[in-house]
Write a protein that holds these residues in place. Structure first.
Motif, PDB file in Angstrom:
ATOM      1  N   PHE A 537      -2.172  -1.354 -11.088  1.00 53.77           N
ATOM      2  CA  PHE A 537      -1.196  -2.161 -10.363  1.00 53.77           C
ATOM      3  C   PHE A 537      -1.260  -3.626 -10.794  1.00 53.77           C
ATOM      4  O   PHE A 537      -2.315  -4.136 -11.196  1.00 53.77           O
ATOM      5  CB  PHE A 537      -1.451  -2.054  -8.846  1.00 53.77           C
ATOM      6  CG  PHE A 537      -1.490  -0.646  -8.342  1.00 53.77           C
ATOM      7  CD1 PHE A 537      -0.326   0.009  -7.997  1.00 53.77           C
ATOM      8  CD2 PHE A 537      -2.698   0.041  -8.243  1.00 53.77           C
ATOM      9  CE1 PHE A 537      -0.359   1.316  -7.543  1.00 53.77           C
ATOM     10  CE2 PHE A 537      -2.743   1.350  -7.791  1.00 53.77           C
ATOM     11  CZ  PHE A 537      -1.563   1.994  -7.447  1.00 53.77           C
ATOM     12  N   GLU A 541       1.439  -6.649  -6.883  1.00 55.07           N
ATOM     13  CA  GLU A 541       1.391  -5.422  -6.085  1.00 55.07           C
ATOM     14  C   GLU A 541       0.120  -5.362  -5.231  1.00 55.07           C
ATOM     15  O   GLU A 541       0.160  -4.951  -4.069  1.00 55.07           O
ATOM     16  CB  GLU A 541       1.438  -4.192  -7.007  1.00 55.07           C
ATOM     17  CG  GLU A 541       2.784  -3.880  -7.592  1.00 55.07           C
ATOM     18  CD  GLU A 541       2.731  -2.656  -8.489  1.00 55.07           C
ATOM     19  OE1 GLU A 541       3.336  -1.633  -8.119  1.00 55.07           O
ATOM     20  OE2 GLU A 541       2.078  -2.722  -9.542  1.00 55.07           O
ATOM     21  N   ARG A 542      -0.993  -5.779  -5.805  1.00 56.55           N
ATOM     22  CA  ARG A 542      -2.272  -5.676  -5.114  1.00 56.55           C
ATOM     23  C   ARG A 542      -2.342  -6.569  -3.875  1.00 56.55           C
ATOM     24  O   ARG A 542      -3.165  -6.327  -2.985  1.00 56.55           O
ATOM     25  CB  ARG A 542      -3.424  -5.993  -6.060  1.00 56.55           C
ATOM     26  CG  ARG A 542      -3.633  -4.944  -7.144  1.00 56.55           C
ATOM     27  CD  ARG A 542      -5.010  -5.053  -7.766  1.00 56.55           C
ATOM     28  NE  ARG A 542      -5.181  -6.253  -8.543  1.00 56.55           N
ATOM     29  CZ  ARG A 542      -4.947  -6.353  -9.852  1.00 56.55           C
ATOM     30  NH1 ARG A 542      -4.522  -5.292 -10.515  1.00 56.55           N
ATOM     31  NH2 ARG A 542      -5.123  -7.488 -10.496  1.00 56.55           N
ATOM     32  N   HIS A 544      -0.325  -6.633  -1.531  1.00 60.15           N
ATOM     33  CA  HIS A 544       0.145  -5.873  -0.365  1.00 60.15           C
ATOM     34  C   HIS A 544      -0.527  -4.497  -0.283  1.00 60.15           C
ATOM     35  O   HIS A 544      -0.052  -3.602   0.402  1.00 60.15           O
ATOM     36  CB  HIS A 544       1.666  -5.707  -0.440  1.00 60.15           C
ATOM     37  CG  HIS A 544       2.396  -7.000  -0.570  1.00 60.15           C
ATOM     38  ND1 HIS A 544       2.534  -7.896   0.480  1.00 60.15           N
ATOM     39  CD2 HIS A 544       3.004  -7.589  -1.638  1.00 60.15           C
ATOM     40  CE1 HIS A 544       3.212  -8.959   0.082  1.00 60.15           C
ATOM     41  NE2 HIS A 544       3.513  -8.800  -1.206  1.00 60.15           N
ATOM     42  N   MET A 545      -1.635  -4.338  -1.012  1.00 65.77           N
ATOM     43  CA  MET A 545      -2.350  -3.071  -1.011  1.00 65.77           C
ATOM     44  C   MET A 545      -3.708  -3.227  -0.324  1.00 65.77           C
ATOM     45  O   MET A 545      -4.236  -4.336  -0.202  1.00 65.77           O
ATOM     46  CB  MET A 545      -2.528  -2.548  -2.436  1.00 65.77           C
ATOM     47  CG  MET A 545      -1.210  -2.233  -3.130  1.00 65.77           C
ATOM     48  SD  MET A 545      -1.419  -1.703  -4.838  1.00 65.77           S
ATOM     49  CE  MET A 545      -2.192  -0.103  -4.609  1.00 65.77           C
ATOM     50  N   SER A 547      -7.473  -2.941  -0.339  1.00 67.08           N
ATOM     51  CA  SER A 547      -8.621  -2.846  -1.241  1.00 67.08           C
ATOM     52  C   SER A 547      -9.834  -2.323  -0.487  1.00 67.08           C
ATOM     53  O   SER A 547      -9.987  -2.548   0.717  1.00 67.08           O
ATOM     54  CB  SER A 547      -8.944  -4.224  -1.844  1.00 67.08           C
ATOM     55  OG  SER A 547      -7.864  -4.684  -2.621  1.00 67.08           O
ATOM     56  N   ILE A 558      -9.157   1.051  -4.537  1.00 65.23           N
ATOM     57  CA  ILE A 558      -7.997   0.580  -3.788  1.00 65.23           C
ATOM     58  C   ILE A 558      -7.220   1.777  -3.259  1.00 65.23           C
ATOM     59  O   ILE A 558      -7.207   2.851  -3.889  1.00 65.23           O
ATOM     60  CB  ILE A 558      -7.098  -0.300  -4.691  1.00 65.23           C
ATOM     61  CG1 ILE A 558      -6.187  -1.189  -3.853  1.00 65.23           C
ATOM     62  CG2 ILE A 558      -6.295   0.530  -5.682  1.00 65.23           C
ATOM     63  CD1 ILE A 558      -5.539  -2.303  -4.645  1.00 65.23           C
ATOM     64  N   ARG A 560      -3.822   3.734  -2.515  1.00 66.09           N
ATOM     65  CA  ARG A 560      -2.522   3.764  -3.192  1.00 66.09           C
ATOM     66  C   ARG A 560      -1.405   3.323  -2.232  1.00 66.09           C
ATOM     67  O   ARG A 560      -1.469   3.560  -1.021  1.00 66.09           O
ATOM     68  CB  ARG A 560      -2.231   5.156  -3.720  1.00 66.09           C
ATOM     69  CG  ARG A 560      -2.114   6.219  -2.629  1.00 66.09           C
ATOM     70  CD  ARG A 560      -2.029   7.604  -3.204  1.00 66.09           C
ATOM     71  NE  ARG A 560      -1.980   8.636  -2.168  1.00 66.09           N
ATOM     72  CZ  ARG A 560      -2.098   9.932  -2.380  1.00 66.09           C
ATOM     73  NH1 ARG A 560      -2.272  10.381  -3.612  1.00 66.09           N
ATOM     74  NH2 ARG A 560      -2.032  10.801  -1.386  1.00 66.09           N
ATOM     75  N   ASN A 561      -0.385   2.690  -2.784  1.00 66.52           N
ATOM     76  CA  ASN A 561       0.793   2.328  -1.986  1.00 66.52           C
ATOM     77  C   ASN A 561       1.960   3.268  -2.236  1.00 66.52           C
ATOM     78  O   ASN A 561       3.015   3.146  -1.626  1.00 66.52           O
ATOM     79  CB  ASN A 561       1.202   0.884  -2.272  1.00 66.52           C
ATOM     80  CG  ASN A 561       1.598   0.665  -3.725  1.00 66.52           C
ATOM     81  OD1 ASN A 561       1.464   1.566  -4.557  1.00 66.52           O
ATOM     82  ND2 ASN A 561       2.073  -0.530  -4.034  1.00 66.52           N
ATOM     83  N   TYR A 591      -0.463   3.632   1.613  1.00 65.50           N
ATOM     84  CA  TYR A 591      -1.020   2.606   2.497  1.00 65.50           C
ATOM     85  C   TYR A 591      -0.560   1.226   2.048  1.00 65.50           C
ATOM     86  O   TYR A 591      -0.437   0.950   0.859  1.00 65.50           O
ATOM     87  CB  TYR A 591      -2.549   2.676   2.474  1.00 65.50           C
ATOM     88  CG  TYR A 591      -3.091   4.050   2.790  1.00 65.50           C
ATOM     89  CD1 TYR A 591      -3.486   4.395   4.070  1.00 65.50           C
ATOM     90  CD2 TYR A 591      -3.183   5.024   1.788  1.00 65.50           C
ATOM     91  CE1 TYR A 591      -3.971   5.657   4.361  1.00 65.50           C
ATOM     92  CE2 TYR A 591      -3.662   6.291   2.068  1.00 65.50           C
ATOM     93  CZ  TYR A 591      -4.056   6.604   3.348  1.00 65.50           C
ATOM     94  OH  TYR A 591      -4.531   7.861   3.638  1.00 65.50           O
ATOM     95  N   ASN A 592      -0.342   0.356   3.033  1.00 68.04           N
ATOM     96  CA  ASN A 592       0.069  -1.013   2.740  1.00 68.04           C
ATOM     97  C   ASN A 592      -0.571  -1.955   3.748  1.00 68.04           C
ATOM     98  O   ASN A 592      -1.053  -1.530   4.810  1.00 68.04           O
ATOM     99  CB  ASN A 592       1.597  -1.143   2.802  1.00 68.04           C
ATOM    100  CG  ASN A 592       2.292  -0.456   1.650  1.00 68.04           C
ATOM    101  OD1 ASN A 592       2.360  -0.981   0.548  1.00 68.04           O
ATOM    102  ND2 ASN A 592       2.803   0.746   1.898  1.00 68.04           N
ATOM    103  N   TYR A 599      -2.552  -3.176   8.854  1.00 68.55           N
ATOM    104  CA  TYR A 599      -2.466  -2.073   7.901  1.00 68.55           C
ATOM    105  C   TYR A 599      -1.463  -1.033   8.399  1.00 68.55           C
ATOM    106  O   TYR A 599      -1.252  -0.868   9.611  1.00 68.55           O
ATOM    107  CB  TYR A 599      -3.837  -1.415   7.723  1.00 68.55           C
ATOM    108  CG  TYR A 599      -4.915  -2.375   7.287  1.00 68.55           C
ATOM    109  CD1 TYR A 599      -4.946  -2.875   5.991  1.00 68.55           C
ATOM    110  CD2 TYR A 599      -5.893  -2.808   8.183  1.00 68.55           C
ATOM    111  CE1 TYR A 599      -5.931  -3.767   5.586  1.00 68.55           C
ATOM    112  CE2 TYR A 599      -6.879  -3.707   7.794  1.00 68.55           C
ATOM    113  CZ  TYR A 599      -6.890  -4.183   6.493  1.00 68.55           C
ATOM    114  OH  TYR A 599      -7.859  -5.073   6.098  1.00 68.55           O
TER     115      TYR A 599
END
Length: 809
Positions: A537, A541-542, A544-545, A547, A558, A560-561, A591-592, A599
């Motif tokens: 990513f 992108e990261r 909003h992900m 970790s 991490i 996944r979104n 997940y976001n 979350y």
């Protein structure tokens, strides 16, 4: 966890056959995943015999070969062609007769066959050490002492070491079984209970430990007692670094370790014997003759044993001398403080480090060592000194030297044993079996528990320090059950259950229905990990992900979104295994995060197609997967759920080309596209891949709100009419649908694009589109006049709104 049968048997007071021991281990919760024989020399020198060279003569047709007559104790001597230069009459040698399989030190096994070498028969081979796995030299054949008896098997003469090796699948809570001592304790508890004999493990004691002098006293200071609750150590002077004795090398090689030197091998041996990791420092490198256990500043450089410089975290616990760090506590040693060939004095460490701190440091630096694995599960804090004495005695026996200091033991807050109470009726409720109180006491006592208090229906015990996972009554029940044997739980004659009422079962019903439909189309379900690699990513992108704070590995760090990346991993794996035609689906979660502590997770359905959707036949070739195939599958899923998307729009996204989304009430319910070149290159995929992602949480909710309607099959026929029109080349079919829908023809059941034709003859930047329209009235047969009127309205709308030119039929 690897366990040696011979090693373990030393601690058992009775002989237990390997097969029975395997069943016992599995019965007490130490599942044996494999039982295999270990041979120090592969093949065990089977069928090789000792022979005597009777005579030698030149080969008549080869200058570098000779003919040997060899006596191996049989009626007739063997004639063997040999090219070794050091063979002479009267020598005792190792012979591989015809039919013997030899296992070279490198290369594949070889069976001896009767052979003709330059016209002369050879009935076997006189062996060099590398040809039978006993070494690496090929300078000549092995010559044995004259005392070797002709006809004796090589296995009987050399007695190569063999053993049975168990691979045990330990659950994370069973740190007490990460050693031969721990396994022996459990086995003896089982034998005591089932054989009705008091069976205790024969563990080595440290009574012979004695301090020779205090000429090498090294002080210890622990600044972070939370991360290091106990630190013990002792100095040993005037040792001699050398290879380990044969018995020690055999032991550690049998469990898959490589002998290095006597000191290193002893620390490894003690670790696998007792479960306590040890570390040996070169005492002459300890500046100021003081050990300081502390944390260092963030970013402090440190060179580890693998010659890599690492930047330390302020959370890393370090073993330091007066001037500099020497070791990452419980994880990995430093380059300049470890034992080398020049070492003469050592300081031996036996400590207890905090499991959480150790695990974080281990993963932070990517150092997954045996020591870290044990410390992060917890070690027996009560055993550091006794094990240190055991190791010191062994070092003095093998390496020489003298114990040159008193034992240093920094243990500021001695840990109390955990006390747990269990009621016998709770034991019966959980196990389904009545146990006599004496049986319970005997089992627990054999495992090291101390009986604090007994009552009519209750027992209170102190938990030994080697079982840090036990804190609840249910844990005590588990201990009793596994020693009694899980196979011995009585099966009741009747089972009483309370039927559960499942809420929101519709979602699972729709999931099963959709999965069955996809399987019927030839799709296969895949199951992937929600934790994936952050390298897939972009930095944007990261943000909003989610970790991982304590990642499983550097590649799994991490959440996944979307299911896109993990699906491509599966595609890549299958393509690498020559499975080139793929139709896959998965129900999974994405997940976001929108900020710290905020979350969200949502359930998704993804579909992936690549390669052929139909196989090659003798009559026709297989069809390649494309966008429209996947769109048809998605449309069929919508129909099966009773959902009709309101809009279909093109939406540009970074990882998919020609991406189209389906909307309902302005919410995206699905998207389809082709993975772009950049995405495919990331996974080394060289063929087109089409991906569809569905918002399953939203779709299943929408489907559950639909009321099933049963309709009578129409009694009156449907009528189909076609229209061909010339339109601008850039016009999308979606615009045609929108124009027709505005007319609101109730009897129009369906419309489909069935042909597109492009030619310069149609005009510049023009194309022809052919669309079929299906009309039906459920109450009567439609007349031509009605249909003609509707078609006129349709054509008029197309001409007006799209500037279409209707082609005459």
């Amino acid at each position: 966890m690897t366990i040696s049968y011979k090693w373990l048997s030393e601690y058992l007071p009775v002989t237990v056959e390997p097969e029975r021991l395997s069943k016992i281990l599995t019965s007490i919760g130490l599942e044996v995943e494999s039982l295999s024989i270990y041979e120090e020399i592969k093949g065990g020198l089977n069928r090789l015999v000792i022979g005597e060279v009777l005579s030698t003569e030149k080969h008549p047709y080869a200058d570098k070969l000779t003919l040997r007559q060899v006596n191996i104790g049989s009626q007739e001597p063997l004639s063997i062609v040999c090219g070794a230069p050091n063979v002479a009459a009267g020598q005792k040698v190792i012979v591989a007769p015809v039919g013997t399989t030899i296992y070279p030190s490198s290369g594949e096994p070889l069976m001896m066959k009767l052979a003709k070498i330059r016209g002369q028969e050879s009935h076997g081979m006189i062996c060099a050490e590398d040809e039978i796995g006993m070494g690496t030299s090929h300078a000549g054949i092995m010559v044995l002492p004259a005392s070797a008896k002709v006809g004796t098997t090589a296995s009987e003469y050399f007695k190569p070491y063999t053993d049975w090796i168990y691979e045990i699948g330990l659950t994370p809570n069973r740190m007490d079984a990460m050693s031969h001592w721990g396994v022996a304790r459990d086995v003896c508890a089982y034998l005591s209970h089932h054989d009705k004999k008091d069976t205790k493990p024969r563990l080595p004691n440290s009574n012979s430990f004695k301090v020779d002098n205090t000429s090498l006293t090294i002080n210890v200071k622990v600044e972070n007692a939370k991360a290091c609750p106990r630190y013990s150590g002792v100095s040993i002077a005037n040792i001699k670094i050398a290879p380990s004795p044969e018995w020690l090398q055999q032991r550690i090689k049998a469990i898959g370790l490589r002998p290095i030197s006597n000191i290193v091998d002893i620390t490894n041996y003690i670790q696998h014997e007792t479960g306590q990791p040890l570390h040996a420092f070169d005492a002459d490198t300890i500046e100021g003759k003081i050990i300081i256990v502390k944390n260092l500043a963030e970013g402090t450089p440190f060179v580890t044993l693998d010659e890599k410089q690492r930047k330390l975290s302020s959370e890393d616990l370090m073993i330091c001398n007066e001037k500099e760090p020497m070791c990452i506590a419980g994880v990995f040693g430093g380059l300049h403080s470890g034992v080398s060939d020049k070492t003469r004095n050592i300081f031996l460490e036996s400590a207890c480090f905090d499991p959480i701190t150790t695990r974080k440091t281990s993963f932070r630096h990517g150092l997954r060592t045996d020591a870290a694995t044990r410390f992060e599960k917890g070690t027996d804090i009560s055993g550091t000194v006794n094990i240190l004495k055991r190791a010191a005695i062994l070092i003095r026996e093998i390496c020489g030297g003298e114990i040159a200091s008193e034992i240093v033991d920094v243990y500021p807050q001695p840990r109390e044993k955990t006390a747990v109470s269990m009621k016998y009726h709770f034991l019966k409720k959980l196990s389904g079996k009545n146990y006599h109180p004496d049986t319970v006491k005997n089992i627990l006592a054999s495992l090291g528990f101390e009986i604090i208090k007994e009552g009519i229906d209750e027992i209170r015990v102190a938990v030994p320090h080697h079982k840090p996972d036990i804190s609840l009554p249910a844990d005590i029940v588990e201990e009793v059950l596994r020693i009694d044997g899980l196979d011995n739980i009585e099966i009741p004659g009747a089972i009483t259950i309370t039927p559960s009422v499942e809420e929101n079962y519709a979602r699972e019903t729709y999931k099963e229905k959709t999965a069955n439909y996809l399987v019927g189309l030839g799709f296969n379900e895949m199951l992937t990990n929600s934790i994936t690699n952050a390298a897939y990513f972009s930095e944007e992108e990261r943000k909003h992900m989610v970790s991982m704070l304590n990642s499983l590995s550097a590649e799994l760090n991490i959440l996944r979104n979307s299911l896109f990346e993990t699906a491509l991993e599966v595609v890549s794996h299958n393509l690498n295994h020559r499975n080139n035609s793929l139709r896959l689906f998965e129900f999974g979660k994405a997940y976001n995060t929108s900020g710290p502590g905020q979350y969200s997770e949502s359930e998704k359905l993804c579909l992936v197609v690549s390669g052929h959707t139909t196989e090659d036949q003798w009559k026709q070739k297989g069809k390649n997967a494309d966008f429209y195939y996947l769109k048809g599958v998605i449309t069929a899923i919508f129909n099966s759920l009773g959902i009709k998307p309101g809009k279909v729009e093109v939406l540009k996204v970074p990882k998919l080309d020609n991406h189209v989304v389906f909307k309902l009430n302005d919410e995206i319910i699905a998207g389809i596209g082709e993975a772009n070149k950049k995405s495919l290159a990331l996974f080394d995929i060289k063929q087109p891949v089409f991906f569809a992602g569905l918002n399953w949480a939203l779709l299943s909710d929408l489907a559950s709100k639909q009321k099933p309607v049963i309709e009578e099959i129409p009694r009156f026929p449907a009528v189909q009419r076609d229209v061909a029109m010339i339109v601008p080349r850039q016009l999308a079919y979606e615009e045609v649908e929108k124009s027709v829908q505005k007319i609101r023809l109730n009897k129009l059941q369906d419309m489909k694009l069935f042909d597109i034709f492009e030619s310069e003859k149609l005009g510049s930047n023009k194309k022809s589109m052919a669309v079929s329209f299906t009309f039906q009235d459920e109450e009567k047969t439609l007349t031509d006049k009605e249909i003609d009127d509707w078609m006129k309205k349709i054509m008029a709308a197309l001409e007006k709104e799209l500037q279409a030119e209707i082609r005459k039929q």
